[in-house]
Design an enzyme around this catalytic site. Structure first.
Site, PDB file in Angstrom:
ATOM      1  CG  ASP A  37     -12.225   5.886  32.288  1.00  0.00           C
ATOM      2  OD1 ASP A  37     -13.720   5.533  32.023  1.00  0.00           O
ATOM      3  OD2 ASP A  37     -12.171   6.167  33.553  1.00  0.00           O
ATOM      4  CG  HIS A 242      -2.008  -9.204   6.349  1.00  0.00           C
ATOM      5  ND1 HIS A 242      -3.078  -8.611   5.997  1.00  0.00           N
ATOM      6  CD2 HIS A 242      -1.116  -8.973   5.279  1.00  0.00           C
ATOM      7  CE1 HIS A 242      -3.003  -8.018   4.941  1.00  0.00           C
ATOM      8  NE2 HIS A 242      -1.772  -8.115   4.458  1.00  0.00           N
ATOM      9  CG  ASP A 259       4.302  -5.406   4.855  1.00  0.00           C
ATOM     10  OD1 ASP A 259       4.250  -4.165   4.579  1.00  0.00           O
ATOM     11  OD2 ASP A 259       3.620  -6.469   3.921  1.00  0.00           O
ATOM     12  CG  ASP A 270       2.204  -1.562   1.972  1.00  0.00           C
ATOM     13  OD1 ASP A 270       2.680  -2.105   2.868  1.00  0.00           O
ATOM     14  OD2 ASP A 270       1.330  -1.915   1.323  1.00  0.00           O
ATOM     15  CG  HIS A 349      -0.168 -11.711  -1.755  1.00  0.00           C
ATOM     16  ND1 HIS A 349       0.704 -10.856  -2.489  1.00  0.00           N
ATOM     17  CD2 HIS A 349       0.995 -12.216  -1.201  1.00  0.00           C
ATOM     18  CE1 HIS A 349       1.804 -10.761  -2.185  1.00  0.00           C
ATOM     19  NE2 HIS A 349       2.197 -11.513  -1.354  1.00  0.00           N
ATOM     20  CG  HIS A 353      -2.330  -2.708  -2.206  1.00  0.00           C
ATOM     21  ND1 HIS A 353      -2.111  -1.451  -1.514  1.00  0.00           N
ATOM     22  CD2 HIS A 353      -1.468  -3.670  -1.452  1.00  0.00           C
ATOM     23  CE1 HIS A 353      -0.912  -1.680  -0.558  1.00  0.00           C
ATOM     24  NE2 HIS A 353      -0.768  -2.797  -0.744  1.00  0.00           N
ATOM     25  CG  HIS A 360      -4.977  -2.711   1.294  1.00  0.00           C
ATOM     26  ND1 HIS A 360      -5.389  -3.957   1.466  1.00  0.00           N
ATOM     27  CD2 HIS A 360      -3.556  -2.776   1.425  1.00  0.00           C
ATOM     28  CE1 HIS A 360      -4.228  -4.591   1.587  1.00  0.00           C
ATOM     29  NE2 HIS A 360      -3.217  -3.866   1.746  1.00  0.00           N
ATOM     30  CD  GLU A 383       1.795  -5.883  -1.633  1.00  0.00           C
ATOM     31  OE1 GLU A 383       2.315  -6.426  -0.746  1.00  0.00           O
ATOM     32  OE2 GLU A 383       1.056  -4.895  -1.507  1.00  0.00           O
ATOM     33  CE1 TYR A 387       5.115 -13.964   1.615  1.00  0.00           C
ATOM     34  CE2 TYR A 387       3.744 -14.313  -0.388  1.00  0.00           C
ATOM     35  CZ  TYR A 387       4.372 -13.461   0.397  1.00  0.00           C
ATOM     36  OH  TYR A 387       4.385 -12.263   0.247  1.00  0.00           O
ATOM     37  NE  ARG A 405       4.454  -8.677   1.753  1.00  0.00           N
ATOM     38  CZ  ARG A 405       4.190  -9.374   2.664  1.00  0.00           C
ATOM     39  NH1 ARG A 405       4.031 -10.955   2.591  1.00  0.00           N
ATOM     40  NH2 ARG A 405       4.008  -9.120   4.152  1.00  0.00           N
ATOM     41  CD  GLU A 407       3.965  -3.400   0.120  1.00  0.00           C
ATOM     42  OE1 GLU A 407       4.297  -4.129   1.041  1.00  0.00           O
ATOM     43  OE2 GLU A 407       3.152  -3.136  -0.389  1.00  0.00           O
TER      44      GLU A 407
END
Ligand code: GLY
Ligand code: MN
Ligand code: MN
Length: 439
Positions: A37, A242, A259, A270, A349, A353, A360, A383, A387, A405, A407
């Site tokens: 529920d 991600h 991140d 972000d 990447h 954005h 995004h 960003e 890697y 990274r 950003e």
């Protein structure tokens, strides 16, 4: 909070672009079951919120430019039984009094009333194909079919069915003062969280413990929820773009990539910071970090009105590729490596954005083969990352498993840019001073 007059201004602006003789239908997000529920936490559809400020599911908004009653809402009516279990609803009265609807009806009356409300429109705007609208799409299709049949009998034909989202998205991509203020509040909450998380981080903690510190600070700083699931990625996990499992133990010598972004009034930050869990970069980590830091600085410096969205990426990419050559991972010239996409195993990447109600965010990046030119009021992330996964090609042993990274969230201003998250520490020196400095 975005004010009710601002929502009304947005509807007026949209209606002036739609023109007379048209009508638009927008649909709220729907509740979705998690299990048993229990529902997933409800968040209003961003476009529906942008145009109405209304935060309940099961609602439809109709805009009819040039009409005496241009803004019509269908909402869940007040229900005393539901109020006991989950709290009160705005109801029909609230839709009018609080949200400014000229007419409001129970959502149960949508089927019988919508066709009539749209009967004088010759252009109908409806965003077909959005998953959340699947409940209303069949009704729109039936209305279109009925209008076609009615036109055979001499009634005004429906001449066009159009997508309203390009018009709304073009508005959403340029932020008002109130929107920038909400974003800044979300970013400041995110900064408080990152500051606390950096101070508290020690090897031996788990990724989710650091996540808990971030998110507790967001709540304490006035953010009721996150803009997206936090990525807390230690060691090799920092190479997974991600990663959201956030279950691993943080080892001595690991980098920790966070991140993350708080949300305030539906606007989400972000921000990514990467730092050594034990407070000291190794020489190898520092070499990689410095390249990404300089790439990001070059990208941010590129942001100003008139330059294209993709030129920000071009600026970061040149620095990253030169860095990969300096690290002896790539060979040859910067240009030839870019032309051959040779950097792709290490930077897969885009650099940016749009940022706003969605992490995004809505907005066009390229049209007719041309990259979008930046204008004041746009907010974009910058960003870059590197890697160096241990199974990526040609990565020397000492660099294996390093993912970095950095950003930030950058507002285009008339004179250039403002880095809205620039106060959150990102230099090697500042990070080394801060990480692990808490009690
Ligand atoms: N947090 C997702 C992104 O940086 O795009
Ligand atoms: Mn991010
Ligand atoms: Mn991002």
């Amino acid at each position: 909070m975005t004010s009710m007059p601002e929502f009304a201004t947005r509807r007026r602006r949209l209606m002036s672009q739609m023109g007379r003789g048209s009508a638009a239908v927008f649909v709220s997000a729907q509740e979705t079951t998690r299990n048993g529920d229990v529902d997933h936490p409800f968040r209003q559809d961003s476009t529906f919120y942008y145009l109405t400020g209304f935060e309940e599911p099961n609602a439809v908004a109709v805009l009819r430019p040039g009409h005496d009653e241009p803004f019509v809402m269908f909402v869940r009516p007040h229900d005393p039984e539901q109020a006991i279990w989950v709290g009160p609803r705005a109801g029909i009265e609230g839709a009018r009094a609080t949200y400014g609807a000229d007419l409001a009806f129970p959502i149960e009356e949508l089927d019988e009333r919508l066709g009539g409300l749209l009967s004088s429109a010759t252009t109908l705007y409806f965003p077909f194909g959005e998953v959340e609208h699947s409940n209303v799409e069949p009704l729109i299709s039936r209305i279109v079919a009925r209008r076609r049949a009615a036109a055979q009998r001499g009634m005004a034909p429906l001449e066009a069915v159009r997508d309203p989202l390009p018009l709304v998205d073009a508005m959403r991509v340029v932020k008002s003062r109130a929107e920038v203020a909400a974003l800044q509040a979300a970013i400041d909450a995110t900064g408080a969280g990152l500051h606390a998380a950096m101070r508290a981080t020690r090897p031996g903690m788990h990724e989710y413990e650091v996540q808990a510190i971030l998110e507790a600070e967001y709540r304490l700083a006035g953010s009721p929820r996150d803009g997206f699931p936090t990525i807390a990625a230690a060691g090799e996990h920092s190479c997974t773009l991600h990663y959201t499992a956030n279950r691993a133990r943080i080892e001595d010598g690991d980098l920790l990539l966070l991140d993350t972004g708080a949300e305030v009034d539906y606007y989400g930050a972000d921000v990514t910071r990467t730092f050594p869990a034990n407070g000291r970069f190794t020489a190898a980590q520092r070499d990689v970090y410095q390249i990404v830091w300089e790439a990001q600085a070059a990208g941010i410096a590129r942001v100003r009105p008139g330059v294209t969205f993709h030129s920000v990426h071009d600026a970061t990419l040149k620095v990253l590729v030169q860095g990969l050559i300096d690290l002896r991972i790539l060979r040859g010239s910067v240009q030839s490596n870019i032309e051959r996409d040779a950097y792709r195993p290490y930077f897969m990447h885009g650099t940016s954005h749009w940022l706003g109600l969605d992490v995004h965010d809505a907005g066009i990046y390229r049209a007719n083969g041309k990259s979008t030119a930046l204008v004041p009021g746009m907010v974009l992330t910058v960003e870059p990352g590197l890697y160096l996964a241990s199974d990526a090609p040609r990565v020397p042993k000492r660099l294996q498993g390093i993912g970095v990274r950095i950003e930030d969230d950058v507002l285009v201003t008339p004179s250039g840019r403002r880095n809205l998250s620039g106060r959150i520490p990102s230099t090697v020196e500042a990070l080394e001073a801060l990480v692990g400095s808490g009690d």
